[in-house]
Every structure is written in structure tokens, then in C-alpha cells.
Design an enzyme around this catalytic site. Structure first.
Site, PDB file in Angstrom:
ATOM      1  N   MET A  19       0.862  -1.188   0.000  1.00 32.52           N
ATOM      2  CA  MET A  19       0.000   0.000   0.000  1.00 32.52           C
ATOM      3  C   MET A  19       0.892   1.229   0.000  1.00 32.52           C
ATOM      4  O   MET A  19       1.659   1.450   0.940  1.00 32.52           O
ATOM      5  CB  MET A  19      -0.919  -0.001   1.216  1.00 32.52           C
ATOM      6  N   ALA A  20       0.796   2.014  -1.064  1.00 33.87           N
ATOM      7  CA  ALA A  20       1.671   3.171  -1.230  1.00 33.87           C
ATOM      8  C   ALA A  20       1.525   4.131  -0.062  1.00 33.87           C
ATOM      9  O   ALA A  20       0.414   4.511   0.319  1.00 33.87           O
ATOM     10  CB  ALA A  20       1.358   3.886  -2.545  1.00 33.87           C
ATOM     11  N   CYS A 102      -3.032  -1.838  -9.364  1.00 33.89           N
ATOM     12  CA  CYS A 102      -3.240  -0.503  -8.810  1.00 33.89           C
ATOM     13  C   CYS A 102      -4.280   0.254  -9.643  1.00 33.89           C
ATOM     14  O   CYS A 102      -4.125   0.391 -10.856  1.00 33.89           O
ATOM     15  CB  CYS A 102      -1.935   0.281  -8.776  1.00 33.89           C
ATOM     16  N   ASN A 202      -7.494 -11.397  -2.072  1.00 36.64           N
ATOM     17  CA  ASN A 202      -7.259 -10.082  -1.494  1.00 36.64           C
ATOM     18  C   ASN A 202      -8.521  -9.236  -1.652  1.00 36.64           C
ATOM     19  O   ASN A 202      -9.288  -9.411  -2.584  1.00 36.64           O
ATOM     20  CB  ASN A 202      -6.061  -9.432  -2.206  1.00 36.64           C
ATOM     21  N   GLY A 203      -8.708  -8.324  -0.699  1.00 38.62           N
ATOM     22  CA  GLY A 203      -9.833  -7.408  -0.769  1.00 38.62           C
ATOM     23  C   GLY A 203     -10.827  -7.621   0.355  1.00 38.62           C
ATOM     24  O   GLY A 203     -11.414  -8.702   0.467  1.00 38.62           O
ATOM     25  N   ASP A 204     -11.000  -6.620   1.221  1.00 46.14           N
ATOM     26  CA  ASP A 204     -11.981  -6.644   2.314  1.00 46.14           C
ATOM     27  C   ASP A 204     -11.719  -7.733   3.349  1.00 46.14           C
ATOM     28  O   ASP A 204     -12.637  -8.125   4.068  1.00 46.14           O
ATOM     29  CB  ASP A 204     -13.408  -6.811   1.774  1.00 46.14           C
TER      30      ASP A 204
END
Length: 331
Positions: A19-20, A102, A202-204
Site C-alpha cells: 500500500m503506497a 493498482c 485479497n480485498g476486504d
């Protein structure tokens, strides 16, 4: 369950998402201290890295030579992607991850990140260039597709596997969803069915309950957690313990929590320098205080303080007596 990528063992099969501006070196070091399968560096723009543009390498501080760390590269040109891959391998990288997920406009407008899902043939040329440039394992992180009318992740992932990619991570949204709505873990199962290599969902995924459900619906071999770990660097270790039986983390409370947050704060100041460090640290301090239900006036004093001594002085009042979430099977 576990698997290996070259010399890197994903035991347990859980990873910290890149995560940037968040999963920087200080935060990755903190998460690693609790125990985790794989760390992924912040996304690094391949051309800027090779050309040594100011701040790129320093911002990334890839931890390339640190065990169980992957370096994530982004770009749209096969030459620069291959050159960057060679550089990070020379610096000790054990795994190289390709970013095709991204959704940020500044990335996709440059035809990188998830924009590559619109041009799968070109995307494959980048993957082949990176795989051909290095001897370490190459992995891929992407999304379900550009939008609901182009859900091509299964085809892209299968072609990536045939090109030599050794693991795939799928965020269960399209690019056009950004982070809105809910991640579709069930749709990830279509990608899993197309692959022989391991897949991470990935995700939530924010706790043990959501990790279990994501694994169930997707059929994935493991999970990647991002935003759920904000303010809870022990979360991945807790989920790994609950699901795969790894060693339970010692979740800090009271003065131990104050010490952890204070050490993290000082690590950010040392890493970024005073002025930038104070600004970067605010979001992390905010997440810790979210978990601690810090009163609004005290929270405001901490987040607007310009002297680190004031922040360190106020942190005990902000955090003592808190009961941070454990990442257990809460809803």
C-alpha cells in the site's frame, strides 16, 4: 498449509499487501516482528527506479535482502521492467511481484497497474521480460478485470503462469470499482480454477472471519491483507494463528501498546526525517487512536503537534486502557 517461492516459504500462507505510503519499511518491520508469511514492498515505478530519480529508491527502501520480502514493480515498458528487476535481484530480492492491480488514475493514466488488463498481450510482454531477466521467482498481483464487461483475470493469470509466474494474487474487484462496493471472493474462484500455481485472495479481508470466508468462497491457497492491518500490525499473525495454527502473537495492551506506537513513531521520524516523518506518521497514529477510541480533543492535539516530544508525551493518555481488536472471529 504452506508453499514456497524459491527460497521463500509462505508458512503460513498469508501476506501483507503493498500500500503506497503505508506499508513502508518501518511498518513492514513492525508487522514482520509479529510473524507473517510474506511482506510485499510498496509499489516501485520501474523506470524511475532505474533512472534513480530522487526519492524513489529511498521511499521504497525495499528490504530486498530481508527474508520473506517481495519487491513489487510497476511499469508499462518491458525494457525498464526488466532492468528494474535485475537491479532489485542484485540488491538481494528473493521474490519480484508485478503490479497489474493498482487502480490509481496517476498509474493507470500512464498505462501501468490495472490499465494493463485492457491490453493483455502487452501485459504478457512485460511479464515475460521480467521472468526472463531474473532467476528469482516472479509473482503477479492484479484485479478481476478493468470493468464488469471485461472480467479477464482468469485468462491473464493463466497466460502469466505459462510465462513463468509462480504465484498470483487477485483483488476481488475490477479497476473501475476502485475500493467501492464489496470484494467478490466468489469470482476469484474462476481464476483459481484456471491455475496450477498458488493463488492469494485479497480485498476486504479485515479479520479472521473475513479471511475464512474469503478462503471458502475463492478456494484460494492463502490470503493477502492490506487495509485491515492499519493500526493493527499484529493482525496478520493473529489470523494466521486462528486459521493455520501458527504461534499466537502477543497483542500489546496498556504500556506495551504505548511502547509499540512510540517506537513506530520514532522509527518513522528516523526513516523519513523530521518534517516528512511527522506528516507520514499522522495517519498511522490516527489508526492506532481509532482502535483505542481516543477522545477527539486529545486526538486533535496529537495529530496537529509539530514537536515529537509533545506527541510522545501525549501518547500514554491516548492509548492507555485501550483494548485493541485481536483480529479474531469477530464479525
Amino acid at each position: 498449509m504452506s508453499f514456497t517461492l524459491g527460497t521463500t516459504s509462505l508458512t503460513p500462507p498469508i501476506a501483507l499487501a503493498p500500500m503506497a505510503g503505508i506499508t513502508d519499511r518501518p511498518f513492514r518491520d513492525l508487522v514482520r516482528g509479529f510473524g507473517v508469511g510474506l511482506m510485499v514492498s510498496e509499489m516501485v515505478a520501474s523506470q524511475e527506479m532505474v533512472q534513480a530519480k530522487p526519492g524513489v529508491r529511498e521511499r521504497a527502501e525495499l528490504s530486498a535482502d530481508v527474508e520473506n520480502t517481495a519487491v513489487q514493480l510497476a511499469g508499462r515498458d518491458a525494457y525498464w521492467m526488466a532492468e528494474a528487476a535485475r537491479q532489485v535481484e542484485d540488491r538481494g530480492a528473493k521474490v519480484i511481484d508485478i503490479n497489474m492491480g493498482c487502480p490509481a488514475k496517476k498509474v493507470t493514466n500512464g498505462y501501468s497497474g490495472s490499465a494493463l488488463l485492457k491490453t493483455p498481450d502487452h501485459a504478457l510482454s512485460l511479464i515475460e521480460a521480467v521472468v526472463g531477466a531474473v532467476s528469482v521467482p516472479v509473482t503477479l498481483k492484479t484485479r478481476l478485470g478493468w470493468d464488469d464487461n471485461s472480467l479477464n483475470a482468469a485468462d491473464v493469470a493463466r497466460r502469466a503462469q505459462n510465462a513463468g509466474v509462480q504465484m498470483v494474487t487477485i483483488h476481488g474487484r475490477t479497476r473501475c470499482q476502485f475500493y467501492k462496493g464489496s470484494a467478490d471472493w466468489g469470482a476469484i474462484s474462476e481464476v483459481k480454477a484456471a491455475l496450477d500455481v498458488p493463488l492469494l485472495a485479497n480485498g476486504d479481508i479485515i479479520d479472521t472471519a473475513t479471511a475464512r470466508e474469503a478462503l471458502k468462497r475463492s478456494g484460494a491457497d492463502g490470503v493477502m491483507i492490506g487495509r485491515g492491518a492499519q493500526g493493527k500490525p499484529w493482525l496478520l499473525a493473529q489470523v494466521a494463528h486462528d486459521i493455520w495454527g501458527s504461534e499466537a502473537p502477543q497483542i500489546p495492551t496498556g504500556t506495551d501498546l504505548v511502547r509499540l506506537v512510540s517506537d513506530h513513531y520514532e522509527a518513522m521520524l528516523a526513516f523519513y526525517g523530521l518534517d516528512l516523518g511527522i506528516r507520514v506518521a499522522r495517519k498511522h497514529l490516527g489508526w492506532y487512536m481509532d482502535e483505542a477510541a481516543t477522545p477527539a480533543p486529545l486526538r486533535r492535539d496529537i495529530l496537529t503537534a509539530k514537536d515529537p516530544k509533545d506527541v510522545l508525551r501525549l501518547l500514554p493518555d491516548a492509548l492507555l486502557g485501550s483494548a485493541p481488536a485481536t483480529g479474531g472471529a469477530a464479525a
